[in-house]
Motif scaffolding. Structure first.
Motif, PDB file in Angstrom:
ATOM      1  N   MET A   1       0.835  -1.192   0.000  1.00 12.16           N
ATOM      2  CA  MET A   1       0.000   0.000   0.000  1.00 12.16           C
ATOM      3  C   MET A   1       0.876   1.250   0.000  1.00 12.16           C
ATOM      4  N   LYS A   2       0.532   2.234  -0.805  1.00 10.39           N
ATOM      5  CA  LYS A   2       1.318   3.443  -0.919  1.00 10.39           C
ATOM      6  C   LYS A   2       1.307   4.220   0.381  1.00 10.39           C
ATOM      7  N   SER A   3       2.480   4.686   0.783  1.00  9.39           N
ATOM      8  CA  SER A   3       2.593   5.438   2.022  1.00  9.39           C
ATOM      9  C   SER A   3       1.924   6.802   1.888  1.00  9.39           C
ATOM     10  N   ARG A   4       1.260   7.230   2.945  1.00 10.00           N
ATOM     11  CA  ARG A   4       0.574   8.508   2.959  1.00 10.00           C
ATOM     12  C   ARG A   4       1.576   9.646   3.099  1.00 10.00           C
ATOM     13  N   ASP A   5       1.330  10.760   2.422  1.00  8.73           N
ATOM     14  CA  ASP A   5       2.190  11.937   2.549  1.00  8.73           C
ATOM     15  C   ASP A   5       1.706  12.754   3.743  1.00  8.73           C
ATOM     16  N   TRP A   6       2.332  12.531   4.900  1.00  7.76           N
ATOM     17  CA  TRP A   6       1.883  13.180   6.116  1.00  7.76           C
ATOM     18  C   TRP A   6       2.233  14.663   6.167  1.00  7.76           C
ATOM     19  N   SER A   7       3.164  15.102   5.342  1.00  4.10           N
ATOM     20  CA  SER A   7       3.549  16.519   5.366  1.00  4.10           C
ATOM     21  C   SER A   7       2.366  17.423   5.031  1.00  4.10           C
ATOM     22  N   ILE A   8       1.452  16.928   4.214  1.00  3.11           N
ATOM     23  CA  ILE A   8       0.251  17.699   3.862  1.00  3.11           C
ATOM     24  C   ILE A   8      -0.581  17.966   5.113  1.00  3.11           C
ATOM     25  N   PHE A   9      -0.762  16.930   5.921  1.00  2.15           N
ATOM     26  CA  PHE A   9      -1.620  17.046   7.099  1.00  2.15           C
ATOM     27  C   PHE A   9      -0.934  17.785   8.242  1.00  2.15           C
ATOM     28  N   ARG A  10       0.413  17.760   8.249  1.00  2.82           N
ATOM     29  CA  ARG A  10       1.131  18.475   9.304  1.00  2.82           C
ATOM     30  C   ARG A  10       1.146  19.992   9.047  1.00  2.82           C
ATOM     31  N   SER A  11       0.757  20.395   7.861  1.00  3.29           N
ATOM     32  CA  SER A  11       0.669  21.828   7.557  1.00  3.29           C
ATOM     33  C   SER A  11      -0.778  22.312   7.555  1.00  3.29           C
ATOM     34  N   GLN A  12      -1.688  21.462   7.990  1.00  2.00           N
ATOM     35  CA  GLN A  12      -3.114  21.773   7.952  1.00  2.00           C
ATOM     36  C   GLN A  12      -3.692  21.824   9.359  1.00  2.00           C
ATOM     37  N   GLY A  13      -4.377  22.939   9.678  1.00  2.00           N
ATOM     38  CA  GLY A  13      -5.020  23.074  10.976  1.00  2.00           C
ATOM     39  C   GLY A  13      -6.512  22.822  10.884  1.00  2.00           C
ATOM     40  N   ASP A  14      -7.285  23.686  11.492  1.00  2.00           N
ATOM     41  CA  ASP A  14      -8.743  23.570  11.525  1.00  2.00           C
ATOM     42  C   ASP A  14      -9.302  24.856  10.925  1.00  2.00           C
ATOM     43  N   LEU A  15      -9.705  24.796   9.664  1.00  2.00           N
ATOM     44  CA  LEU A  15     -10.083  25.995   8.923  1.00  2.00           C
ATOM     45  C   LEU A  15     -11.209  26.783   9.603  1.00  2.00           C
ATOM     46  N   ILE A  16     -12.249  26.110  10.058  1.00  2.00           N
ATOM     47  CA  ILE A  16     -13.396  26.798  10.646  1.00  2.00           C
ATOM     48  C   ILE A  16     -13.004  27.528  11.930  1.00  2.00           C
ATOM     49  N   ALA A  17     -12.351  26.811  12.847  1.00  2.00           N
ATOM     50  CA  ALA A  17     -11.965  27.423  14.119  1.00  2.00           C
ATOM     51  C   ALA A  17     -10.920  28.508  13.918  1.00  2.00           C
ATOM     52  N   ASP A  18      -9.965  28.276  13.021  1.00  2.00           N
ATOM     53  CA  ASP A  18      -8.903  29.258  12.807  1.00  2.00           C
ATOM     54  C   ASP A  18      -9.435  30.526  12.157  1.00  2.00           C
ATOM     55  N   GLN A  19     -10.396  30.391  11.243  1.00  2.00           N
ATOM     56  CA  GLN A  19     -11.008  31.574  10.631  1.00  2.00           C
ATOM     57  C   GLN A  19     -11.805  32.359  11.661  1.00  2.00           C
ATOM     58  N   PHE A  20     -12.514  31.671  12.535  1.00  2.84           N
ATOM     59  CA  PHE A  20     -13.268  32.356  13.578  1.00  2.84           C
ATOM     60  C   PHE A  20     -12.333  33.123  14.507  1.00  2.84           C
ATOM     61  N   LEU A  21     -11.235  32.477  14.900  1.00  2.00           N
ATOM     62  CA  LEU A  21     -10.287  33.131  15.798  1.00  2.00           C
ATOM     63  C   LEU A  21      -9.679  34.360  15.137  1.00  2.00           C
ATOM     64  N   SER A  22      -9.301  34.246  13.873  1.00  2.00           N
ATOM     65  CA  SER A  22      -8.723  35.390  13.161  1.00  2.00           C
ATOM     66  C   SER A  22      -9.701  36.558  13.130  1.00  2.00           C
ATOM     67  N   LYS A  23     -10.976  36.250  12.947  1.00  2.05           N
ATOM     68  CA  LYS A  23     -12.003  37.290  12.945  1.00  2.05           C
ATOM     69  C   LYS A  23     -12.101  37.961  14.312  1.00  2.05           C
ATOM     70  N   GLN A  24     -11.965  37.176  15.368  1.00  3.68           N
ATOM     71  CA  GLN A  24     -12.016  37.720  16.727  1.00  3.68           C
ATOM     72  C   GLN A  24     -10.841  38.642  17.011  1.00  3.68           C
ATOM     73  N   LEU A  25      -9.718  38.379  16.348  1.00  2.93           N
ATOM     74  CA  LEU A  25      -8.501  39.146  16.617  1.00  2.93           C
ATOM     75  C   LEU A  25      -8.386  40.407  15.776  1.00  2.93           C
ATOM     76  N   LEU A  26      -9.251  40.568  14.773  1.00  6.72           N
ATOM     77  CA  LEU A  26      -9.210  41.762  13.927  1.00  6.72           C
ATOM     78  C   LEU A  26      -9.437  43.018  14.772  1.00  6.72           C
ATOM     79  N   GLY A  27      -8.609  44.004  14.542  1.00  3.45           N
ATOM     80  CA  GLY A  27      -8.762  45.259  15.268  1.00  3.45           C
ATOM     81  C   GLY A  27      -8.046  45.295  16.602  1.00  3.45           C
ATOM     82  N   HIS A  28      -7.359  44.216  16.938  1.00  3.69           N
ATOM     83  CA  HIS A  28      -6.598  44.182  18.185  1.00  3.69           C
ATOM     84  C   HIS A  28      -5.110  44.278  17.855  1.00  3.69           C
TER      85      HIS A  28
END
Length: 372
Positions: A1-28
């Motif tokens: 079985m082909k090995s998974r490229d984990w580097s893709i997932f190690r550079s990926q966070g949580d888009l929904i939560a991270d976008q919400f947090l960035s919005k909360q930090l705007l203007g600070h």
């Protein structure tokens, strides 16, 4: 079985939560301080969601249970916890968490937050974090946890937002090595999820609790729902015990490496359980359990001290004489596990956080069922 490229997932966070947090930090202007403030608010206030409206948007968009949820399986998983919960909470400390600590890059995040270990090695932050983690497990596994009366959804949302705030202030602190991947990335989250899920099923088997295939799949299904709620992507959140366990082992083998962070966290874990269990009869039991449940190679990676010669036999003898029983080696181990887990939970149930007047709570139905 082909090995998974984990580097893709190690550079990926949580888009929904991270976008919400960035919005909360705007203007600070001091965004890093604001992210740390939000993190502290989440960890130090049990009613943070009820006491403020700033999280209402996040709660709304992340509260939906997946359409594939099977409540019959959820009920089976909860019944497993109702019956074997004291063992499951013990496995959390001596299989789930230390397995996560063998992942050197992920262990760096836990140390870097400064919550599990302080420079003076004070126990207070260690105790708080580990008690919180245990309470999280109780909340998602207790009966009706996913109903309107339960707290499984809200505690999962809290963990998800805590992860995002940690990801932000560590990444922006200037002290993080990006070669480690972004903090709390998708691979780390998926591995941790399996340490709480399929790895617990394996641990129960180690303790002599043999679940049926249906029960194994049901337990993993409940945690798959939790994975959905905390932001693990579907590709790394498989259904069924066999698929889940296979993924977990793939991640642990990919990330397993000796690290100073992993050793520090393991030492802190041993200190925590020795602190929680009164008296000295069980002092070496944490080391015994790590050797029994983690295996020699993992214990070497984590620098677990060797067992004192004949400690196990001495302990079984003491417990056996006290209760007027005779034990074989394996049943003796089960007796040690049972007595230690009860002493551990009683200690945690009597523990209060000094700084936030909160208490670790086990529902009365469970304390009765576990003979606490």
């Amino acid at each position: 079985m082909k090995s998974r490229d984990w580097s893709i997932f190690r550079s990926q966070g949580d888009l929904i939560a991270d976008q919400f947090l960035s919005k909360q930090l705007l203007g600070h202007p001091e965004q890093l301080d604001k992210a740390k403030e939000l993190f502290d608010k989440l960890t130090q206030n049990n009613d943070v969601f009820a006491s403020t409206n700033e999280f209402s948007e996040f709660l709304k968009i992340t509260s939906h249970l997946p359409e594939w949820i099977d409540f019959d399986k959820i009920t089976i998983a909860q019944s497993i916890f109702h019956k074997y919960g004291s063992f499951i909470l013990l496995l959390l400390g001596f299989k789930s968490l230390p397995m996560a600590y063998t992942c050197g890059k992920g262990a760096e995040v836990l140390v870097h937050t400064g919550r599990l270990v302080e420079k003076d090695r004070a126990l207070k932050p260690i105790i708080r974090r580990l008690v919180e983690t245990t309470q999280f497990v109780v909340s998602v596994l207790e009966e009706n946890g996913f109903s309107d009366k339960g707290s499984a959804i809200i505690v999962s949302q809290k963990v998800r937002l805590m992860h995002s705030s940690i990801r932000y202030f560590i990444s922006k602190s200037g002290n993080w090595d990006l070669d480690l991947g972004i903090p709390i990335n998708q691979q780390d989250m998926a591995g941790t999820l399996q340490s709480f899920s399929s790895l617990i099923v394996e641990g129960l088997n180690d303790l002599g609790v043999e679940l049926s295939s249906e029960e194994k799949d049901a337990y993993v299904h409940l945690w798959r729902v939790v994975g959905h709620l905390i932001g693990v992507i579907p590709e790394l959140n498989p259904d069924g015990y066999d698929n889940a366990y296979s993924l977990g082992m793939e991640i642990f083998l990919d990330q397993r490496e000796e690290s100073e962070a992993g050793k520090i966290l393991t030492k802190s874990l041993i200190d925590f359980y020795n602190y929680m269990v009164p008296g000295n009869i069980f002092d070496e039991v944490p080391i015994l359990l790590l050797h029994e449940l983690m295996g020699a190679e993992n214990c070497q990676i984590l620098d677990v001290p060797p067992m004192r010669h004949a400690f196990f036999e001495d302990l079984v003898f003491k417990l056996g004489v006290k209760l007027d029983h005779e034990f074989s080696s394996r049943s003796g181990f089960q007796k040690v596990v049972g007595d230690f887990s009860k002493a551990m939970l009683v200690g945690m149930d009597h523990y209060y956080y000094d700084d936030k007047k909160a208490k670790f709570e086990i529902p009365p139905s469970l304390t009765t069922n576990w003979s606490l």
